[in-house]
Design a protein around this motif. Structure first.
Motif, PDB file in Angstrom:
ATOM      1  N   ILE A 362       0.923  -1.335  -0.166  1.00  0.00           N
ATOM      2  CA  ILE A 362      -0.055   0.031   0.175  1.00  0.00           C
ATOM      3  C   ILE A 362       0.979   1.344  -0.046  1.00  0.00           C
ATOM      4  N   CYS A 378      -3.062   5.833  -0.570  1.00  0.00           N
ATOM      5  CA  CYS A 378      -2.908   6.498  -1.740  1.00  0.00           C
ATOM      6  C   CYS A 378      -3.439   5.396  -2.970  1.00  0.00           C
ATOM      7  N   THR A 379      -2.849   4.115  -2.671  1.00  0.00           N
ATOM      8  CA  THR A 379      -3.095   3.130  -3.912  1.00  0.00           C
ATOM      9  C   THR A 379      -2.647   1.850  -3.141  1.00  0.00           C
ATOM     10  N   ASP A 380      -3.162   0.841  -3.774  1.00  0.00           N
ATOM     11  CA  ASP A 380      -2.815  -0.659  -3.272  1.00  0.00           C
ATOM     12  C   ASP A 380      -2.342  -1.540  -4.329  1.00  0.00           C
ATOM     13  N   VAL A 381      -1.363  -1.878  -4.602  1.00  0.00           N
ATOM     14  CA  VAL A 381      -0.850  -2.643  -5.693  1.00  0.00           C
ATOM     15  C   VAL A 381      -0.752  -4.223  -5.262  1.00  0.00           C
ATOM     16  N   TYR A 407       5.248   0.055 -11.125  1.00  0.00           N
ATOM     17  CA  TYR A 407       4.140   0.969 -11.214  1.00  0.00           C
ATOM     18  C   TYR A 407       4.823   2.358 -11.443  1.00  0.00           C
ATOM     19  N   TYR A 409       2.856   6.358 -10.598  1.00  0.00           N
ATOM     20  CA  TYR A 409       1.809   7.042  -9.819  1.00  0.00           C
ATOM     21  C   TYR A 409       1.893   8.517  -9.850  1.00  0.00           C
ATOM     22  N   SER A 414      -3.881  11.900  -8.187  1.00  0.00           N
ATOM     23  CA  SER A 414      -4.455  11.088  -7.418  1.00  0.00           C
ATOM     24  C   SER A 414      -4.968   9.746  -8.153  1.00  0.00           C
ATOM     25  N   GLU A 415      -4.253   9.350  -9.045  1.00  0.00           N
ATOM     26  CA  GLU A 415      -4.972   8.222  -9.959  1.00  0.00           C
ATOM     27  C   GLU A 415      -4.440   6.851  -9.392  1.00  0.00           C
ATOM     28  N   GLU A 416      -5.003   5.885  -9.746  1.00  0.00           N
ATOM     29  CA  GLU A 416      -4.402   4.428  -9.609  1.00  0.00           C
ATOM     30  C   GLU A 416      -3.235   4.229 -10.008  1.00  0.00           C
ATOM     31  N   ALA A 417      -2.418   3.594  -9.521  1.00  0.00           N
ATOM     32  CA  ALA A 417      -1.049   2.934  -9.963  1.00  0.00           C
ATOM     33  C   ALA A 417      -1.032   2.519 -11.429  1.00  0.00           C
ATOM     34  N   LYS A 419       0.758   0.166 -14.297  1.00  0.00           N
ATOM     35  CA  LYS A 419       1.779  -0.829 -14.341  1.00  0.00           C
ATOM     36  C   LYS A 419       2.840  -0.387 -15.530  1.00  0.00           C
TER      37      LYS A 419
END
Length: 1703
Positions: A362, A378-381, A407, A409, A414-417, A419
């Motif tokens: 995270i 913020c995001t979860d990979v 990834y 970011y 504030s987008e998703e990560a 790849k």
């Protein structure tokens, strides 16, 4: 270096030169062919970095890959010297640095995107660099080397200068970074500590200063630093001595004493994992324990950040989210993670706050305010994140995971990560080309990830994870299928007809042996799988046959390599197997052929178990003369092998001509040097024209197969990464895939230059092969597409088999059980068909077929076995009924003799094993017994034993004593001799220094006796023990007041131990007497018990007698021998012992029989009861027989009978009286004996009790002596600790003095440099002012109005251009200040800004252009001068700051030296106290010390004085008192005499007056005086006699008084002489103390003089004064010589003008 992909290489020249160097011979074709890198793929999550805003770079094996985050295109830079080591990138300067991993590694600096080498940094590292870091601004690079230097170095990479370096032995670093706001600060982190290094500048000198950071403990608390080497205060204990540092107590002297810390002081600190710098020069750091720390880089203080409490509604939401995550993790089977305290492994700072990530996968954002933070997700990979890197413009954040995924970011959106890269973190296992071999290739990693790559640029099309450990991979030539072998013995078949979506269509479970390699023939008909234990499986490679297993072959030896050769003409496939023969150092080749008939009619070629018949495959065997690791075969019976014992490639021709005398061994035709090291392998190109050789060194060589000349070579991997794991040629020969062993790199090579004929031959072979395979390929691909995807069954047992079982031996077909009840055959293979191996299915099928075929015979056998069993049971029942002599043993009914013998053999082996184990255990116990016995019994000269009372629970033990060694006795003798010598020397000194005097005061004999007794008791009190009363000789001991030196204390300990030994020995003698007394008492009791038994037997009484005996404690040696009654098991006797026992029993029986046949004894027993006379003891047994008529009635007796009866009664009565009398005598004797036994045993008990009491007192005495020893040992220990502390302080003082000298030298050098630099700075200022002052002179011819305008323009300066980085608001470090070099670099953009002001458009109207050009040049000179002054001013400020820091350090060192001197002075005082303030032990009787109150008075200022001094003082006081009283009495008596004399005088005066009156009367008479007197006195004679007596009495009184005064004066003289002797003794002791103090003062004076530099400064001043005088003198000489020279020159001119008047 070489750039591939996006960048061009420099050319093949370097490669060709290297090929010639490595080959060691001429390569005729090396100039005509060369390889280049087409693309490289791989992943290492160790180092990532942005090289610019759009490009990411990272190392992989020998290469550095540059990945464009927009286009995802990759560029390659190769390190020619081997594997890339440490790596760093600077996105601001667009440069990268990396090191190689060879000996004496080099750091290379490259630019991007040109990929040109700027410089090489060559330091002192010997093995490797572990870390590199660029500064945010300025041309600085920090490096850290590994073992053995562990050196931190700072470089100026632009000028290739090593600025400074410091070594930290044994410290391994994990991360290193510059402070972006100040390049002169470095953060150095290892696993358990953090260090901030300050780079201090002194003009062109740089110094690294270490500043360690005190981290919190594991609980997050920061404890204050405690200096254990210099404690804050000294706590003095009057008994235990001063409180010393732990290093002195531990006995440390050197550098370890300064850093030593006991284990109980050490608290485990937090373990740093990641860190980043802030814009305020703070460091945020994460820890494994979950804490986030804030470190101040200036004060080096640490604060623990706390999470800000959430509002109530936010807390509820957080709890709900945490609960949901926990439930999801539980379902996934993962470990529960605490999001409030995550494990952070990466950090990145920006303007908004702090980004962090860790094992949870995270990305967290921390908004930090003060010491509190707010955290949001913020995001979860879903993968553990190892690195976070911001792009130079801080718009993109790179997330690097441990599993090979990268990834991107964008925090602003504030987008998703997203790849960026999906690689594998595991190393590549193998790679192969997908049919037709010119477009795609397939690779597999060790973890089981299959990837499909585009050959053109290395683009990854797809990825498939098999979730199992792979061991081999191969692509099928006849279809787009891929076979992957696993460690479990399975082969997965993949459909890759659609490269975007590969899928698993089939899986075969061959065996439980791991698959080692997979090989297809060129026609794609067979798949050969090589497994462990010599198993080789043959499979049908076609999907239309569902990849059927055709059979397998088992090799006798270990299989090293396998290759396949296809013969299209004969439709055969030859399999060449290289075996390792363990018996000889040779290789063996086995070759067998596979025909296409094997796929059509498989049953003819395999047996029922699936094994190929030897006749069907035509197996051939060849033994070669060298051991090989790899071998390939050409079609013309030529074999190439890679030799293992020497770096050669051997060529063999398999014909009868090349055999040795042994017809089975082939000689090599040719040996070609391989120029490689380590084990290697060979690979043949599809057209058999090229032979590739790869080894552990990572260099790939391509040879011509006919000439074995080197065609090309490429250093694509390195030995540091394990070399090359596998390589393969493409079918068209244009590409080569090479993957490394451990470096994680897959390299695709292509021909950069090659002969056209080589290309044509490879293309022709490819086209011809495709023509053969086209039809089958199309058909097989159609079948492959139609196959359903294979589904993995998670409940299958085959997937959960432990890997350890894969190495078991092959299963046997004969392993079958037959049950007795139903006769069913139970196979060991109970698994289902899907979960069973192919071999297991075959064996199961064979067993099932045999069961079906022989079912009838089986039933018949079972019926016969049942009948036979009944018959045997009946026979056994009958056997039980017969007598024992006729019985048969149970084992004789066993019909299976072989099984019986086998069971017996196993039982005997087990018995032998158990017997051996028992023997070894007994041997170990015997050895242990011998050791214990030797240490605790044999070594004792006095064995430990006890004496117990008879009737009381009292026990006394003696003292076990060891025999004193010769060394101990020699030491004791030496100490005694030394004590005698000291005693004799002391007596001589007393005779020389003292005058013996007799006692003045006479005392009575009784008083003398009391005084002697008092002295004796006082001696016990002063000696401190009562050992002299218990056998110890205390006369040899030193007096407790004389134990000042170490030698005396050591000798006293030896003497005290001797006293303890003697005391114990004396008690042991008493103990032995009591022990012998008990033995005598027991013997007496036993003698009396014999008589008591006789009496009891005579009295016919049954009374239990008390039989005393010695216990095991009293006879301890009985424990060392084992008695027969103690053995509870039957004794094992050998054959000889049994024979001996039988013979002894036979002799005893014969002796008894002979005794029974003695006729004399038998007659004596019959006639007289066995005795010749009747004893008195037998009277109780006597009985008078009654008369024979006693049976008649009394009334029928006659008189004679009655008379006889009366006599009989009389005799009976007399006999009874005798019996009663004798019985009473026996009873009395019995009582006397019992009383005697009781009395003697009670007396002995009293003796034992007295001995016990004596031992208690003896224990007290021993404890007293041991207490003395303990006190002396503690005093010695304390003295050693003080010496250790003093030595440690001296060592520390020497170090500080060296530092002081060094600091003073540095200060002086810096001052000189500053003075010199001030001159330069002042000159620069003067030049700058001269330029401004000279402006008017330069433009004097310009009109005044234009001159003023020009002067205004001359003063005008352009605005300093701001770089793009500084204008970027997203960069948190945009306003960072540069270094002094930064001001130099700022001159270039400033001059560029001046180009606009120098344009003609700014020229004043009416000014000449030439003047304008001259003006512009002057203005530029002025600006350069101003910049130079500013730069010099900044440099001067840095030098002055450096000087101030060094002066502060010098003052600090001086204060530390003063503290050391104070500590040394305190130590000297403490040592003096320790020598003088002794610990004395006294014996005080109970009640001797009485206190009026319960409070114990303070004796801190009390002084211990000898009793003799007090007694002498009391005696002198008493004598003075008596003298005073006598004087007073004398005065009183004298005053009485005075009064009496006055009265008599008055009386006589009156008589005189009367007599004078009478005399006047008598004067007139003629009479003499005597006559007158005679006349006047009545009794003249008596008067004369009276006067004489009075005179004599007065004379006697005066004589007596004179004698008394003489005696008093003599007594006073003796007292004064005694006082004089005491004063002389005190003066002697004071003189000794004065000598020691003078020595100490001289030592301190020398230390002070050595430490003080005043005389040095005076010496320097004098030397400077001499130099000044010398310079003045030289100036005078120069001036005189100049004047003389001018005079001579004038004379020369005069002479010249006179000689040459024309000139």
């Amino acid at each position: 270096m070489e750039a591939a992909g996006g960048a061009r290489s420099a050319g093949p020249a370097s490669e060709e030169l290297r090929a010639e160097a490595l080959g060691g011979r001429n390569c005729p074709s090396a100039e005509e062919a060369a390889l280049e890198v087409s693309w490289v793929q791989g992943f290492t999550n160790t180092n990532f970095g942005f090289i610019d805003n759009q490009t990411v770079c990272y190392p992989c094996g020998n290469y550095i890959l540059f990945l464009d985050i927009e286009t995802k295109k990759t560029t390659v830079l190769q390190c020619q010297t081997g594997q890339v080591g440490a790596f760093a990138a600077n996105g601001n300067s667009q440069v990268l640095a990396f090191s190689d991993r060879k000996l004496n590694p080099v750091i290379y600096i490259y630019t991007f995107p040109e990929l040109s080498k700027l410089t090489e940094l060559k330091g002192n590292a010997q093995l490797d660099y572990t870390l590199l870091a660029f500064s945010f601004t300025g041309p600085y690079l920090a490096s850290y080397s590994s073992i053995p230097e562990f050196a931190l170095s700072v470089w100026n990479w632009q000028e290739n200068i090593l600025l400074c370096s410091e070594s930290q032995p044994g410290v391994t670093a994990t991360s290193l970074s510059f402070n972006p706001m100040n390049w002169q600060q470095l953060c150095f982190v290892n696993e358990s500590s953090v260090t901030i290094w300050h780079i201090e500048r002194n003009n062109d000198e740089h110094h690294l200063k270490r500043n360690p950071v005190k981290l919190p403990d594991g609980q997050g608390s920061v404890s204050p630093h405690t200096d254990l080497f210099f404690p804050v205060s000294h706590i003095e204990d009057p008994y235990h001595g001063p409180d010393l540092p732990v290093s002195a107590i531990a006995g440390l002297v050197g550098d370890e004493a300064e850093t030593f810390m006991p284990r109980n002081y050490i608290k485990p600190s937090v373990h740093p994992t990641a860190h980043c710098w802030t814009a305020t020069s703070e460091i945020y750091m994460s820890c494994k324990e979950g804490y986030v720390l804030a470190i101040d880089a200036v004060t080096h203080s640490v604060s623990v950040l706390q999470q800000k409490p959430l509002p109530e509604y936010m807390r509820k939401i957080s709890d709900v989210v945490s609960y949901v995550r926990r439930e999801v993790q539980k379902k996934k089977g993962g470990k529960l993670k605490d999001l409030q305290k995550p494990d952070l492994f990466a950090m990145a700072f920006c303007n908004e706050g702090l980004y962090a990530a860790g094992s949870e996968g995270i990305l967290f954002f921390y908004h930090i305010k003060g010491l509190q933070y707010e955290m949001k997700i913020c995001t979860d990979v879903l993968q553990p994140i190892s690195s976070l890197i911001f792009s130079p413009d801080y718009t993109v954040l790179l997330l690097v995971t441990d599993q090979g995924t990268v990834y991107t970011y964008k925090p602003a959106h504030s987008e998703e990560a997203v790849k960026l890269l999906d690689a594998s973190s595991s190393c590549f296992l193998a790679a192969d080309f997908l049919t037709p071999g010119n477009k795609y290739c397939v690779s597999v990693t060790i973890s089981g990830e299959v990837q499909v790559w585009l050959l053109e640029d290395g683009t990854c099309f797809s990825k498939l994870n098999l979730d199992t450990e792979a061991t081999a991979m191969a692509c099928c030539p006849s279809s787009n299928s891929v076979a992957v072998g696993t460690k479990r013995g399975q082969i997965y078949f993949l459909d890759v007809t659609e490269v975007e979506a590969p899928r698993v269509v089939h899986r075969i479970f061959l065996s439980k042996f791991p698959v080692l390699s997979l090989h297809y023939d060129q026609s794609g008909q067979f798949l050969i799988a090589r497994a462990t234990e010599g198993h080789i499986f043959i499979l049908d490679a076609r999907p239309s046959k569902l990849f059927q297993v055709l059979g397998y072959v088992v090799m006798a030896d270990e299989v090293l390599d396998l290759s396949v050769v296809s013969d299209f003409k004969n439709d055969l496939v030859e399999v060449v197997i290289l075996l390792n023969v363990a018996e000889v150092q040779r290789a063996r080749l086995e070759i067998f052929c596979l025909s296409s008939a094997l796929t059509t009619d498989n049953d003819k070629y395999v047996n029922e178990q699936g094994m190929l018949n030897a006749s069907a495959i035509k197996k051939e065997q060849y033994d070669l003369d060298y051991p090989l690791s790899s071998a390939v075969r050409l079609k013309d019976n030529i074999v190439y092998g890679y030799c293992t014992c020497a770096p050669f490639i051997c060529k063999y021709h398999l014909s009868e001509e090349n055999m040795l005398e042994d017809p089975s061994v082939f000689l090599s035709e040719k040996r070609t040097p391989s120029n490689q090291f380590g084990s290697g392998f060979l690979c043949l190109s599809p057209n058999s024209r090229w032979l590739a050789s790869a080894a552990k060194d990572g260099v790939l060589f391509i040879y011509h197969t006919f000439t074995m000349d080197i065609l090309a070579q490429k250093h694509c991997h390195s030995y540091q990464g394990g070399g090359i794991r596998s390589m393969v040629f493409s079918l068209d020969g244009k590409f080569i895939l090479v993957n490394g062993e451990n470096d994680g790199a897959l390299v695709c090579l292509k021909w950069k230059k090659i002969k056209k004929i080589e290309v044509k031959e490879a293309a022709f072979h490819w086209q011809s092969l495709l023509a053969i395979l086209n039809n089958s390929t199309l058909n097989e691909n159609v079948v492959l597409k139609s196959m359903a995807e294979w589904q993995f069954d998670p409940e299958s047992t085959s997937e959960s088999l432990p890997e350890e079982k894969f190495k078991e031996a092959p299963l046997k077909s004969s392993n079958v059980e037959v049950t007795e009840e139903d006769g069913n055959v139970t196979s060991l293979y109970s698994a289902s068909t899907n979960d069973m191996t192919w071999i297991g299915q075959k064996i199961k099928k064979v067993i099932r077929e045999e069961t079906r075929r022989f079912a009838n015979q089986k039933k018949e056998l079972q019926m016969g076995i049942k009948k036979l069993r009944k018959t045997i049971q009946k026979m056994m029942h009958e056997n039980e009924q017969v007598p024992d002599i006729e019985k048969l043993d149970q084992q004789e009914f066993n019909l299976d003799i072989e099984e019986q013998e086998r069971v017996q053999a196993e039982a005997e082996q087990e018995v032998a094993r158990v017997r051996k184990e028992i023997e070894m255990e007994n041997l170990a116990n015997c050895y242990l017994q011998d050791v214990i016995k030797h240490e605790c019994w044999d070594a004792m000269c006095v064995k430990g034993r006890a004496v117990k009372c008879f009737h009381m629970a009292c026990e006394v033990k003696n003292y076990p004593l060891k025999e004193r060694s010769e060394e101990e006795l020699a030491t004791l003798e030496k100490v005694l001799q030394l004590k005698k010598i000291e005693t004799a020397d002391l007596k001589v000194q007393k005779k020389n220094l003292e005058i013996e005097s007799e006692t003045v005061l006479s005392k009575e004999e009784g008083e003398k006796t009391e005084e002697v007794m008092a002295d004796d008791s006082a001696s016990y009190c002063l000696i401190g023990s009562l050992s002299s009363q218990y056998g110890g000789d205390t006369s040899t001991l030193y007096h407790q007041w004389d134990l000042h030196t170490r030698e005396q204390k050591v000798n006293q300990i030896v003497l005290l131990k001797d006293i303890i030994y003697k005391v114990k020995t004396a008690f042991n003698k008493e103990f032995d007497i009591v022990a012998r007394q008990k033995e005598q008492e027991i013997a007496r009791v036993k003698e009396r018990n014999l008589r008591i038994r006789d009496i009891l037997a005579q009295l016919d009484l049954q009374v239990e007698l008390w039989e005393p005996a010695l216990t095991d404690d009293e006879i301890p040696e009985r424990a060392l021998t084992v008695q027969d009654p103690e053995i509870k098991v039957e004794k094992y006797l050998s054959q000889q012992e049994r024979e001996k026992a039988e013979m002894l029993a036979k002799l005893e029986m014969e002796r008894r029989c002979a005794a029974m046949d003695n006729e004399r004894l038998r007659a004596l027993n019959d006639m007289m009861g066995g005795v010749l006379e009747v004893k008195k003891e037998d009277i109780l047994k006597m009985d008078i027989p009654p008369p024979p008529f006693i049976s008649k009635p009394e009334h029928v007796w006659n008189d004679e009978e009655k008379k006889i009866f009366r006599e009989h009664e009389k005799k009976v009565k007399e006999l009874n009286e005798e019996k009663e009398k004798y019985r009473r005598a026996l009873e009395n004797e019995l009582k006397k004996l019992e009383a005697s036994i009781q009395e003697t045993t009670q007396n002995f008990d009293e003796t034992v009790c007295k001995l016990s009491e004596r031992k208690v007192k003896l224990e007290m005495v021993i404890y007293q002596e041991e207490l003395k020893i303990v006190n002396l040992v503690y005093a010695l220990l304390l003295n050693e600790e003080l010496d250790t502390r003093e030595a440690g302080l001296h060592n520390f003082l020497m170090k500080k003095e060296k530092e002081k000298v060094k600091a003073a030298r540095t200060i002086q050098t810096t001052k000189n440099k500053i003075e010199a630099y001030i001159d330069t700075y002042e000159n620069a200022i003067a030049e700058e002012k001269n330029l401004e002052c000279g402006f008017t002179k330069q433009f004097a011819d310009v009109p005044a109005n234009l001159l003023d305008e020009l002067f205004q323009l001359y003063k005008h300066r352009p605005k300093t251009p701001m770089t793009e980085m500084l204008l970027d608001t997203a960069n948190p470090y945009g306003d960072c200040s540069g270094s002094a070099e930064g001001y130099k670099d700022a001159l270039t953009p400033l001059m560029k800004a001046m180009d606009e002001l120098d344009s003609p458009g700014h020229m004043p109207n009416g000014l000449d252009p030439s003047v304008w050009e001259h003006f512009c040049l002057a203005r530029r000179n002025k600006m350069e001068s101003e910049k130079l002054v500013k730069w010099k001013a900044r440099t001067l400020a840095e030098m002055q700051a450096f000087l101030q820091r060094r002066m502060d350090d010098n003052e600090k060192i001086k204060s530390e030296i003063e503290d050391i001197f104070q500590e040394l002075t305190w130590l000297q005082e403490e040592k003096m106290k320790l020598q003088l303030n002794l610990t004395v032990q006294f014996l005080l009787k109970q009640g001797q010390v009485e206190l009026e109150s319960t409070e114990i008075p303070d004796y801190a200022d009390a002084i211990l004085i000898n009793k003799s001094i007090i007694e002498e003082l009391n005696c002198s006081i008493t004598a003075q008192g008596e003298k005073k009283i006598a004087s007073m009495v004398e005065c009183k008596e004298f005053s009485k005499g005075i009064f009496q004399l006055e009265w008599e005088h008055k009386k006589m005066r009156m008589q005189i007056e009367d007599l004078e009156q009478k005399a006047r009367d008598i004067v007139t008479l003629p009479i003499s005086k005597d006559r007158q007197l005679f006349l006047t006195v009545l009794n003249y004679d008596s008067r004369i006699a009276h006067r004489i007596s009075v005179m004599e009495q007065t004379l006697g009184i005066m004589d007596k008084l004179h004698k008394k005064n003489v005696k008093n004066r003599q007594k006073r003289i003796k007292e004064l002489e005694k006082c004089i002797s005491l004063k002389e003794q005190e003066n002697y002791e004071l003189s000794l103390e004065l000598k020691e103090m003078l020595v100490s003062v001289s030592e301190r004076r020398h230390i002070f003089e050595a430490a003080d530099t005043q005389h040095v400064s005076k010496k320097i001043a004098k030397q400077r004064y001499r130099e000044i005088l010398k310079q003045k003198h030289l100036r005078g000489l120069v001036k005189e010589q100049e004047e003389h020279f001018e005079i001579l020159q004038a004379e020369v001119e005069r002479l010249r003008s006179r000689t040459f008047p024309v000139l």
